[in-house]
Design a protein around this motif. Sequence first.
Motif, mmCIF file in Angstrom:
data_model
loop_
_atom_site.group_PDB
_atom_site.id
_atom_site.type_symbol
_atom_site.label_atom_id
_atom_site.label_comp_id
_atom_site.label_asym_id
_atom_site.label_seq_id
_atom_site.Cartn_x
_atom_site.Cartn_y
_atom_site.Cartn_z
ATOM 1 N N THR A 161 0.854 -1.180 0.000
ATOM 2 C CA THR A 161 0.000 0.000 0.000
ATOM 3 C C THR A 161 0.894 1.236 0.000
ATOM 4 O O THR A 161 2.083 1.142 -0.301
ATOM 5 C CB THR A 161 -0.963 -0.032 1.203
ATOM 6 N N TYR A 162 0.336 2.394 0.320
ATOM 7 C CA TYR A 162 1.113 3.630 0.270
ATOM 8 C C TYR A 162 1.104 4.336 1.619
ATOM 9 O O TYR A 162 0.144 4.241 2.385
ATOM 10 C CB TYR A 162 0.564 4.575 -0.798
ATOM 11 N N GLY A 163 2.193 5.089 1.873
ATOM 12 C CA GLY A 163 2.333 5.857 3.097
ATOM 13 C C GLY A 163 2.064 7.336 2.872
ATOM 14 O O GLY A 163 1.766 7.778 1.754
ATOM 15 N N PRO A 164 2.180 8.151 3.922
ATOM 16 C CA PRO A 164 1.743 9.552 3.878
ATOM 17 C C PRO A 164 2.547 10.466 2.974
ATOM 18 O O PRO A 164 2.109 11.582 2.696
ATOM 19 C CB PRO A 164 1.848 10.001 5.341
ATOM 20 N N ARG A 165 3.721 10.039 2.484
ATOM 21 C CA ARG A 165 4.476 10.893 1.562
ATOM 22 C C ARG A 165 4.090 10.625 0.107
ATOM 23 O O ARG A 165 4.649 11.236 -0.806
ATOM 24 C CB ARG A 165 5.987 10.685 1.729
ATOM 25 N N ALA B 188 7.791 -5.634 7.571
ATOM 26 C CA ALA B 188 7.193 -4.303 7.427
ATOM 27 C C ALA B 188 8.288 -3.378 6.920
ATOM 28 O O ALA B 188 9.270 -3.134 7.618
ATOM 29 C CB ALA B 188 6.633 -3.802 8.756
ATOM 30 N N ALA B 189 8.130 -2.903 5.709
ATOM 31 C CA ALA B 189 9.190 -2.101 5.085
ATOM 32 C C ALA B 189 8.566 -0.973 4.278
ATOM 33 O O ALA B 189 7.408 -1.044 3.862
ATOM 34 C CB ALA B 189 10.062 -2.977 4.187
ATOM 35 N N GLU B 190 9.335 0.070 4.059
ATOM 36 C CA GLU B 190 8.872 1.202 3.266
ATOM 37 C C GLU B 190 10.028 1.762 2.461
ATOM 38 O O GLU B 190 11.200 1.518 2.753
ATOM 39 C CB GLU B 190 8.279 2.290 4.166
ATOM 40 N N SER B 191 9.696 2.523 1.440
ATOM 41 C CA SER B 191 10.710 3.159 0.607
ATOM 42 C C SER B 191 10.096 4.386 -0.051
ATOM 43 O O SER B 191 8.882 4.601 0.006
ATOM 44 C CB SER B 191 11.245 2.187 -0.454
ATOM 45 N N ILE B 192 10.938 5.186 -0.647
ATOM 46 C CA ILE B 192 10.496 6.343 -1.421
ATOM 47 C C ILE B 192 10.996 6.159 -2.849
ATOM 48 O O ILE B 192 12.165 5.851 -3.065
ATOM 49 C CB ILE B 192 11.048 7.658 -0.848
ATOM 50 N N ARG B 193 10.107 6.337 -3.815
ATOM 51 C CA ARG B 193 10.502 6.224 -5.212
ATOM 52 C C ARG B 193 9.978 7.442 -5.967
ATOM 53 O O ARG B 193 8.794 7.779 -5.852
ATOM 54 C CB ARG B 193 9.954 4.940 -5.831
ATOM 55 N N THR B 194 10.850 8.092 -6.696
ATOM 56 C CA THR B 194 10.488 9.315 -7.408
ATOM 57 C C THR B 194 10.599 9.103 -8.914
ATOM 58 O O THR B 194 11.630 8.647 -9.409
ATOM 59 C CB THR B 194 11.398 10.479 -6.985
ATOM 60 N N PHE B 195 9.519 9.413 -9.619
ATOM 61 C CA PHE B 195 9.502 9.385 -11.080
ATOM 62 C C PHE B 195 9.562 10.824 -11.590
ATOM 63 O O PHE B 195 9.055 11.748 -10.948
ATOM 64 C CB PHE B 195 8.227 8.713 -11.596
ATOM 65 N N THR C 51 6.272 11.663 -6.410
ATOM 66 C CA THR C 51 6.785 10.770 -5.375
ATOM 67 C C THR C 51 5.789 9.672 -5.041
ATOM 68 O O THR C 51 4.600 9.934 -4.839
ATOM 69 C CB THR C 51 7.102 11.565 -4.097
ATOM 70 N N TYR C 52 6.298 8.451 -4.968
ATOM 71 C CA TYR C 52 5.543 7.313 -4.445
ATOM 72 C C TYR C 52 6.171 6.882 -3.120
ATOM 73 O O TYR C 52 7.391 6.943 -2.949
ATOM 74 C CB TYR C 52 5.579 6.136 -5.420
ATOM 75 N N HIS C 53 5.321 6.438 -2.190
ATOM 76 C CA HIS C 53 5.783 6.014 -0.867
ATOM 77 C C HIS C 53 5.202 4.629 -0.567
ATOM 78 O O HIS C 53 4.253 4.484 0.200
ATOM 79 C CB HIS C 53 5.324 7.027 0.186
ATOM 80 N N PRO C 54 5.755 3.579 -1.183
ATOM 81 C CA PRO C 54 5.207 2.237 -0.984
ATOM 82 C C PRO C 54 5.560 1.642 0.379
ATOM 83 O O PRO C 54 6.666 1.822 0.889
ATOM 84 C CB PRO C 54 5.848 1.431 -2.119
ATOM 85 N N LEU C 55 4.588 0.935 0.949
ATOM 86 C CA LEU C 55 4.759 0.168 2.181
ATOM 87 C C LEU C 55 4.477 -1.301 1.869
ATOM 88 O O LEU C 55 3.541 -1.609 1.128
ATOM 89 C CB LEU C 55 3.795 0.624 3.275
ATOM 90 N N ILE C 56 5.262 -2.190 2.446
ATOM 91 C CA ILE C 56 5.057 -3.631 2.301
ATOM 92 C C ILE C 56 4.852 -4.216 3.695
ATOM 93 O O ILE C 56 5.690 -4.027 4.579
ATOM 94 C CB ILE C 56 6.266 -4.313 1.627
ATOM 95 N N ILE C 57 3.731 -4.914 3.897
ATOM 96 C CA ILE C 57 3.436 -5.516 5.200
ATOM 97 C C ILE C 57 3.046 -6.975 5.003
ATOM 98 O O ILE C 57 2.161 -7.283 4.189
ATOM 99 C CB ILE C 57 2.293 -4.781 5.930
ATOM 100 N N ILE C 58 3.718 -7.862 5.724
ATOM 101 C CA ILE C 58 3.376 -9.288 5.757
ATOM 102 C C ILE C 58 3.123 -9.648 7.221
ATOM 103 O O ILE C 58 3.986 -9.419 8.075
ATOM 104 C CB ILE C 58 4.516 -10.181 5.216
ATOM 105 N N ALA C 59 1.944 -10.205 7.515
ATOM 106 C CA ALA C 59 1.607 -10.526 8.905
ATOM 107 C C ALA C 59 0.870 -11.861 8.966
ATOM 108 O O ALA C 59 0.095 -12.198 8.068
ATOM 109 C CB ALA C 59 0.748 -9.420 9.514
#
Length: 490
Positions: free
Chosen positions: A373-377, A411-418, A468-476
Amino acid sequence: MNATWLNRASNARLLLFFSGWGMDASAVRHLDPGHRDVLVLYDYREPDAIPHADAIAAYRIIDLVAWSLGCAAANRAAGRHRWCLATALAIAGTLTPEDDQTGIPAHWIDATTANLHKGGWEKFLARMRAPDESRPAMAYTPSPCRDINARAAELETLRHLPPPEAAIFTAAFIATRDRIIRPDAQRRCWAHYGVPTHDIAAPHNPFSRWRTWEELVRETTPSAVAPNKQRIARCFARSGDTYPAAAVQQSAMADTLLDALRTACPVGRYRQVLELGCGTGTLTHRLLNRHRLQTLHLNDITAQCERTAQQARRIAPACDIRSCPGDMEYIPLPGGNDLVISNAVLHWAADPPALLQRLGATLRPGGILATATYGPRNYREIARLTGLTLCYWTLDDWRKALAVRYEILDAAESIRTFHFPRGLDVLRHMRRTGVNALGDAAWTAGRTARLCRDYDRAYNTANGVPLTYHPLIIIARKHPAPHDKTRTGT
């Protein structure tokens, strides 16, 4: 320049704080770092000598916060380094330290320097608090190397920094009770550089108003809008033909999600799976190519759901593939799932806690919830110019929401800019991927033209304009029932 680590625990996210003139880390030492490493930079006698430069550059996500005259030093440093900034916040500061209109008047700086040996430093600390405050401005203990002469030399360096061509800041706080840098001077500075401002009823040192870095950073987030589900469905339905080619980021997220799932559950076997928001099959096709499933339930808010199910049956004829069209927050969802998975979907939920409760009820004990999913940025450029954004959760929000019923495996996140040639191309990209569904107001030709013009003015670079994209990856993993020792997906 000097540096102090307030927290260094190998977190993926760094809070990089540029302190004010003559200061060190004392003003912000009380702020809880949360899931962030925190590095404080100060003493700007050599503003281009950045301590721990390699360590800073190694972080995937950096939240930059600068205070007072540290804003000028931060802007200079960030302009010379390719840091992956998620946000950049200025507090009670200016980019032009010595300036009658946008900074501190020259005669004020002259008087401060001349009186440092005559109680001037103590007077400066007193002015950092509001006139009606009896408590000290901060529990500040000077570093052994920060003597009066060092502070004077630092101030001399800062006052002669040339005005920058552009600002790196995404927002600025104006301290309305500031007696160091006049509030009207702060406003003129940030207006000149096109940085949105927020007033806070606080003195020059406002940090007692926050308990955590998360509280401080969140105060700059634009107001969230409730998702309009009918508009969302229309926008995604219209993008059905263009989405597969345009959704480069969403495709990358799907690959990352499945890689994370394989790492977290290396021998995972999923008999029954529910995919939310299947869309045109970006995740669906990859999932079927990697896993042998007995039953796959596909959900989407648009009629594309059945077309994707038909395509999926051709990819995996032995799998029982069923379509479940409709709003994931309201339609009946199949139970007994070993895996509930989604890609670029859950941020559209109007009530995320209630949706998580629904999804938990559909999982078997020991079942896996996997989401990208996406985060606040996410789309921060659009949020800054329009004030429109979804109620994105942070990674900490996800951890807290899942903690009771799940074991978090990843639980991980990153920032990707196009980058795109111009603002109009950004809007076209959003339309082709169906994500132009924010707000209810009609996007007239005039409104669109103004946004494109503002986008080009605010973000033009040698590489074009960014998005800017702010993807989050969560596995639970859902906790097994007390009587059930079986764990699905491991």
